[in-house]
Design a protein around this motif. Structure first.
Motif, PDB file in Angstrom:
ATOM      1  N   TYR A 204      44.075  16.528  18.195  1.00 14.69           N
ATOM      2  CA  TYR A 204      44.591  17.884  17.999  1.00 14.69           C
ATOM      3  C   TYR A 204      44.283  18.737  19.221  1.00 14.69           C
ATOM      4  O   TYR A 204      43.165  18.712  19.743  1.00 14.69           O
TER       5      TYR A 204
ATOM      6  N   LYS B  84      41.034  23.338  -3.724  1.00 13.65           N
ATOM      7  CA  LYS B  84      41.922  22.158  -3.650  1.00 13.65           C
ATOM      8  C   LYS B  84      43.359  22.560  -3.305  1.00 13.65           C
ATOM      9  O   LYS B  84      43.976  21.988  -2.425  1.00 13.65           O
TER      10      LYS B  84
ATOM     11  N   TYR C 106      39.404  29.247   4.001  1.00 10.00           N
ATOM     12  CA  TYR C 106      40.474  28.424   4.581  1.00 10.00           C
ATOM     13  C   TYR C 106      41.598  28.253   3.575  1.00 10.00           C
ATOM     14  O   TYR C 106      41.372  28.286   2.365  1.00 10.00           O
TER      15      TYR C 106
ATOM     16  N   THR D 272      46.266  23.602   7.573  1.00  6.83           N
ATOM     17  CA  THR D 272      45.129  24.288   6.970  1.00  6.83           C
ATOM     18  C   THR D 272      44.493  25.188   8.019  1.00  6.83           C
ATOM     19  O   THR D 272      44.140  24.711   9.098  1.00  6.83           O
ATOM     20  N   ARG D 273      44.387  26.460   7.718  1.00  4.14           N
ATOM     21  CA  ARG D 273      43.882  27.412   8.709  1.00  4.14           C
ATOM     22  C   ARG D 273      42.899  28.384   8.074  1.00  4.14           C
ATOM     23  O   ARG D 273      42.757  28.454   6.860  1.00  4.14           O
TER      24      ARG D 273
ATOM     25  N   ARG E  54      43.921  14.218   9.516  1.00  2.00           N
ATOM     26  CA  ARG E  54      45.156  13.859   8.798  1.00  2.00           C
ATOM     27  C   ARG E  54      45.990  12.891   9.642  1.00  2.00           C
ATOM     28  O   ARG E  54      46.602  11.953   9.120  1.00  2.00           O
TER      29      ARG E  54
ATOM     30  N   TYR F 144      43.297  24.303   0.414  1.00  2.00           N
ATOM     31  CA  TYR F 144      43.054  23.443   1.584  1.00  2.00           C
ATOM     32  C   TYR F 144      44.187  22.448   1.785  1.00  2.00           C
ATOM     33  O   TYR F 144      44.520  22.099   2.901  1.00  2.00           O
ATOM     34  N   ALA F 145      44.707  21.941   0.677  1.00  2.00           N
ATOM     35  CA  ALA F 145      45.563  20.760   0.818  1.00  2.00           C
ATOM     36  C   ALA F 145      46.862  20.814   0.030  1.00  2.00           C
ATOM     37  O   ALA F 145      47.571  19.829  -0.030  1.00  2.00           O
TER      38      ALA F 145
ATOM     39  N   VAL G 266      34.228  20.882   4.251  1.00  2.00           N
ATOM     40  CA  VAL G 266      35.565  21.500   4.191  1.00  2.00           C
ATOM     41  C   VAL G 266      36.610  20.469   4.610  1.00  2.00           C
ATOM     42  O   VAL G 266      37.647  20.308   3.958  1.00  2.00           O
TER      43      VAL G 266
ATOM     44  N   GLU H 168      37.177  17.859   1.848  1.00  2.00           N
ATOM     45  CA  GLU H 168      37.988  18.362   0.719  1.00  2.00           C
ATOM     46  C   GLU H 168      39.452  18.499   1.140  1.00  2.00           C
ATOM     47  O   GLU H 168      40.357  18.192   0.371  1.00  2.00           O
ATOM     48  N   ALA H 169      39.655  18.983   2.353  1.00  2.00           N
ATOM     49  CA  ALA H 169      41.025  19.245   2.807  1.00  2.00           C
ATOM     50  C   ALA H 169      41.820  17.958   2.985  1.00  2.00           C
ATOM     51  O   ALA H 169      43.024  17.946   2.771  1.00  2.00           O
TER      52      ALA H 169
ATOM     53  N   ILE I 290      36.814  23.435  12.201  1.00  2.00           N
ATOM     54  CA  ILE I 290      37.157  22.865  10.887  1.00  2.00           C
ATOM     55  C   ILE I 290      38.663  22.644  10.772  1.00  2.00           C
ATOM     56  O   ILE I 290      39.119  21.553  10.434  1.00  2.00           O
ATOM     57  N   THR I 291      39.458  23.659  11.076  1.00  2.00           N
ATOM     58  CA  THR I 291      40.917  23.509  10.900  1.00  2.00           C
ATOM     59  C   THR I 291      41.478  22.453  11.857  1.00  2.00           C
ATOM     60  O   THR I 291      42.359  21.684  11.495  1.00  2.00           O
TER      61      THR I 291
ATOM     62  N   VAL J 136      40.611  19.049  10.600  1.00  2.00           N
ATOM     63  CA  VAL J 136      41.445  18.664   9.461  1.00  2.00           C
ATOM     64  C   VAL J 136      42.741  18.040   9.968  1.00  2.00           C
ATOM     65  O   VAL J 136      43.166  16.978   9.509  1.00  2.00           O
ATOM     66  N   GLU J 137      43.346  18.674  10.960  1.00  2.00           N
ATOM     67  CA  GLU J 137      44.628  18.143  11.434  1.00  2.00           C
ATOM     68  C   GLU J 137      44.458  16.800  12.145  1.00  2.00           C
ATOM     69  O   GLU J 137      45.242  15.869  11.922  1.00  2.00           O
TER      70      GLU J 137
END
Lengths: 360, 132, 377
Positions: A27, B11, B123, B108-109, A72, B14-15, A105, A108-109, A64-65, A68-69
């Motif tokens: 990312y 939940k 978030y 997700t931001r 993914r 975030y997603a 975080v 969970e995401a 964190i964001t 997450v990307e």
């Protein structure tokens, strides 16, 4: 064998079970500030600039964001159920919280289960590779089938400091799993660590300090060459065995020089050398270089990656790319897709995005 | 501080985890207690793809309290590929103007801080123009 | 069914009443309505209020306001339906009187928005689905903007097609002594106004203000032989809800609750919407007025903006929320008081000639709640 003819024990970190990288993802945020724009504010003359430009996170982005990307993307390539992960580890020196894990975080995401390890890692620029080595241990020991390790940063540079030209945002995520599922088998790793204070940030301080020229020879070069040489020696490989090599890249010069010192040629490091375009992504730096290499690697390619974290230490590890890489490369956005997505900003916008304007 | 509320909704935020109605198969977002289509009880989690298109949008130049830092920002109603619509901010907009019908994808931001910069960071989903 | 009549009305001017508190605004409207009704006092007071507990940190308004207005001891509590709170309070008063539970009831709409110098937008956003709309930084104005943007796209009209509504509102408010803006607008000012919440301009959004309005209801048989004012009959009263969140509606451009509420109120009154002599439509934003006009059947979907050329029933006869000012939860009762003024023939320069039948409609949010009343002399 040494001169006396006795067997020298190998220092390589070898796992009980064969392991590899089964998914990876990068990312990079979309904003770029040219080094020349920073120089416009802080230096009158155009000196030699350490990079062309660097990536800057948006106002709604953080480690964190971004993790997450990247995670993914790694999951998309791995094609596994996130519930099967047994670790979600984020290595960074810009975790959004001083106390409270980033990994929870992220876990969970991405839909990980509750059956995970999830501490944050910190070791300056090698926090991500440290997490990756830990993931190798977790999977290689049989403790878990899959582990996710991320190196990601939104690095801080004091306004006007030399580091401001390079301190950038980005990184990559890797899922370690059994070798038979791997897109690149991990052949082994080796880490070299000393107490060398070349760069640090004290608790509660906004910006890091560095020891100027001391960051070079006794710090960056000594640790990378020590880790790389031991790895090459103990794995019985030579620079020419590697199609690609990636070294931590605080600027464009250091990795090129250390490659030369170790006997690597410019074309071996070219693909993994992203610092001129995105800056130094700290804990993400060598790992995003590796993700760019994996985006184009072919089955049979060998890749050497050596990180460097101030303080100081280096992790070296070797990969052997498998046939699985070809169909997985296209399953998520590539590193270059993010680099190509580019909105140039000026110093005023940069100051806002990096929250250097106080609102209260 | 409103920690329990944010925690409870993590939940879906975030997603983009919604529900699929066990009675009529309708995909539901955000999760509801009763299916809006068949009035059956809805509670089976469903992971939305995050793909959608802009149904409508506007730009907030004068933000309500808690959102000043991101002003101006774009909010949209997004029609998800699975059917439902959702209200969310758009992010990572380049030079291309936002258009109704524009394909977008979920990311997700950070939405905001709960209270000031001492509070927890909340978030949640936003949408950006589809990459590639 | 027993005939319910409006025996008295009372309003404060709408504006920034820096020197008046919530309770004083309420008392002024209450006393004024009682006086208008020839001293008739209610046995129950239903209070429409949206923001008091947040802006004024005051809940339990029933006890506060009755006590402060000389009505201590009677039945009283707050009805909340966002911007439609006042109209919903009238519905409660209607139920109480028509059922015979009380002989006389008062509906009060009161709102005090200027006690806070900032942060009111966030509080107004509590009328949205907070978890999924307010949380995303959406405000009531933003919701209207989302609808107008879509309307413009879907029906191929320009923003200028909405300008006749604020123009009409401001023209009428010039002669309304209670209005906040008593100055007509020049069309060119509207044309060149920049968007504040794209595509809404400043002139598309009604300004929030302080105000209180009260209506006294009783049954026709209980009126004095010679009432002070010409009684106005309340023939229909309907409250209908829709999905709170815009995104939860099959077609957000259809104000379904508004449509059904008109239908129900008209059926109750035995009239058709086309029969009314004036329609106090909710113009919290221009787009809401257009969608409400379409919902009421005055125009087909997508054609509401064309009413200015086609001709239409008198609307916003005293300036609407746009120019009279929008005292949020009290605005629905201002509409009713204004319609009563018209039906009594007391509207002066703003008088709709021969007005005998009126419809008012107040919307909570983007018609998440719609309250319609039919009044007749």
């Amino acid at each position: 064998m040494d001169a006396a003819g006795t067997e020298k024990p190998s220092l390589l970190l070898k796992t009980l079970k064969p392991i590899g990288i089964i998914g990876y993802g990068a990312y990079v945020p979309r904003y770029r500030i040219p080094a020349a724009e920073i120089a416009r504010i802080w230096k009158g003359a155009e000196g030699s600039l350490p990079v062309k430009e660097k990536a800057v996170p948006g106002l709604d982005e953080d480690v964190i964001t971004m993790s997450v990307e990247a995670a993914r993307n790694a999951l998309a390539r791995a094609g596994i159920d996130p519930q099967e992960l047994r670790a979600v580890w984020v290595g960074s020196e810009s975790h959004p919280y001083a106390v409270k894990p980033s990994g929870t975080v992220v876990a969970e995401a991405i839909g990980a289960s509750t059956n995970i390890q999830s501490g944050d890692w910190e070791f300056a620029c090698k926090a991500g590779s440290e997490a990756l080595v830990a993931a190798m241990g977790l999977v290689g020991s049989g403790m878990g089938r899959y582990a996710l390790a991320i190196g990601m940063d939104t690095a801080q540079g004091k306004p006007g400091d030399a580091l401001e030209f390079t301190a950038a945002a980005g990184g990559a995520a890797f899922i370690v799993g059994p070798a038979e599922e791997a897109l690149a088998v991990i052949e082994g790793s080796y880490s070299f660590v000393t107490d060398t204070p070349d760069f640090w940030r004290r608790e509660g301080k906004k910006y890091p300090e560095h020891s100027q020229r001391f960051t070079g020879e006794p710090a960056y070069f000594h640790h990378i060459t020590s880790a790389a040489q031991t790895y090459l020696e103990d794995s019985g490989t030579k620079p020419e065995d590697y199609t690609f090599a990636v070294f931590h890249q605080p600027n464009a010069k250091f990795p090129q020089r250390v490659a030369g010192m170790l006997g690597f040629k410019p074309e071996q490091i070219k693909t993994g050398l992203l610092v001129p375009e995105i800056g130094n992504t700290y804990a993400g730096s060598s790992l995003i270089g590796l993700s760019n290499v994996l985006d184009v690697a072919k089955p049979g390619d060998r890749i050497l990656t050596v990180s460097y974290g101030s303080g100081s230490g280096s992790d070296a590890f070797g990969l052997l790319v498998t046939g699985a890489i070809t169909e997985r490369q296209g399953k998520a956005l590539k590193t270059r897709d993010y680099i190509a997505r580019r909105t140039e900003i000026d110093y005023a916008q940069y100051v806002r995005l990096r929250r250097k304007i106080t609102m209260e | 501080m409103e920690i329990p509320r944010h925690w409870r909704l993590k939940k879906q935020r975030y997603a983009l985890v919604g529900e699929v109605c066990p009675h009529c198969e309708a995909k539901i977002f955000p999760p509801r207690d009763v299916c809006p289509h068949c009035s059956g009880e809805a509670k089976t989690p469903y992971q939305f793809s995050g793909q959608g298109e802009v149904y409508s949008y506007t730009v907030m130049n004068d933000a309500p309290a808690g959102f000043e830092e991101n002003t101006p920002y774009t909010v949209a109603v997004v029609k998800l590929a699975e059917g439902p619509m959702v209200t969310a901010q758009l992010t990572d907009l380049g030079a291309e103007p936002v258009k109704i019908g524009m394909p977008v994808e979920m990311v997700t931001r950070r939405i905001r801080s709960d209270g000031n910069d001492r509070g927890m960071i909340v978030y949640g989903y936003k949408f950006r123009p589809v990459m590639q | 069914m027993t005939e319910v009549v409006i025996a008295g009305i009372g309003m404060t001017p709408v504006g920034e009443h820096w020197d008046l508190s919530l309770r004083t605004l309420a008392a002024r409207a209450i006393l004024s309505a009682e006086k208008d009704a020839g001293g008739l006092k209610p046995q129950a007071l239903y209070i429409g209020n949206f923001l008091g507990s947040m802006v004024s940190h005051q809940a339990n308004l029933g006890a506060l306001i009755t006590d402060n207005s000389g009505l201590g001891g009677i039945e009283s509590f707050t009805i909340e339906a966002a911007e439609a709170s006042g109209a919903a309070a009238l519905h409660m008063a209607y139920l109480a009187v028509s059922s015979g539970f009380v002989d006389t009831a008062m509906a009060l709409g009161v709102e005090k928005v200027t006690d806070m110098t900032d942060g009111v937008e966030k509080i107004l956003a509590t009328g949205l689905d907070f978890d999924y709309e307010g949380f995303e930084g959406v405000t009531p104005a933003a919701q209207a903007a989302l609808l107008m943007q879509r309307y413009i796209y879907q029906y191929g009209v320009g923003h200028a097609a909405f300008n006749w509504l604020p123009l009409l509102a401001h023209t009428n408010a010039v002669h309304n002594p209670n209005a906040m803006y008593r100055k007509a607008l020049k069309p060119e000012v509207l044309q060149s106004a920049p968007p504040v919440v794209d595509p809404l301009t400043l002139y598309d959004i009604a300004p929030y203000a302080d105000g209180a309005a009260a209506v006294i209801l009783t049954r026709s048989g209980l009126l004095p032989k010679k009432p002070v004012q010409k009684p106005v009959r309340l023939l229909g009263s309907s409250v209908i809800t829709d999905a709170l969140a815009l995104y939860d509606r099959p077609d957000p451009l259809r104000f379904e609750a508004a449509r059904r509420s008109v239908e129900q109120a008209c059926r109750q009154a035995g009239i058709l919407p086309g029969d009314v002599d004036l329609f106090e439509v909710d113009d919290f934003t221009s787009i809401y007025a257009v969608l409400a006009l379409e919902a009421a059947g005055f125009a087909l979907p997508g054609e509401g903006t064309q009413l200015s050329e086609r001709g239409h029933v008198p609307l916003l006869t005293m300036g609407g929320s746009k120019a009279r000012g929008c005292p949020v939860g009290a605005s629905g009762l201002y509409q009713v008081c204004e319609a009563v003024t018209q039906l009594r023939g007391q509207a002066g320069a703003l008088q709709v000639p021969g007005a005998r039948l009126a419809m008012t409609q107040s919307l909570g949010g983007p018609a998440s709640t719609a309250v319609t009343h039919i009044l007749k002399v």
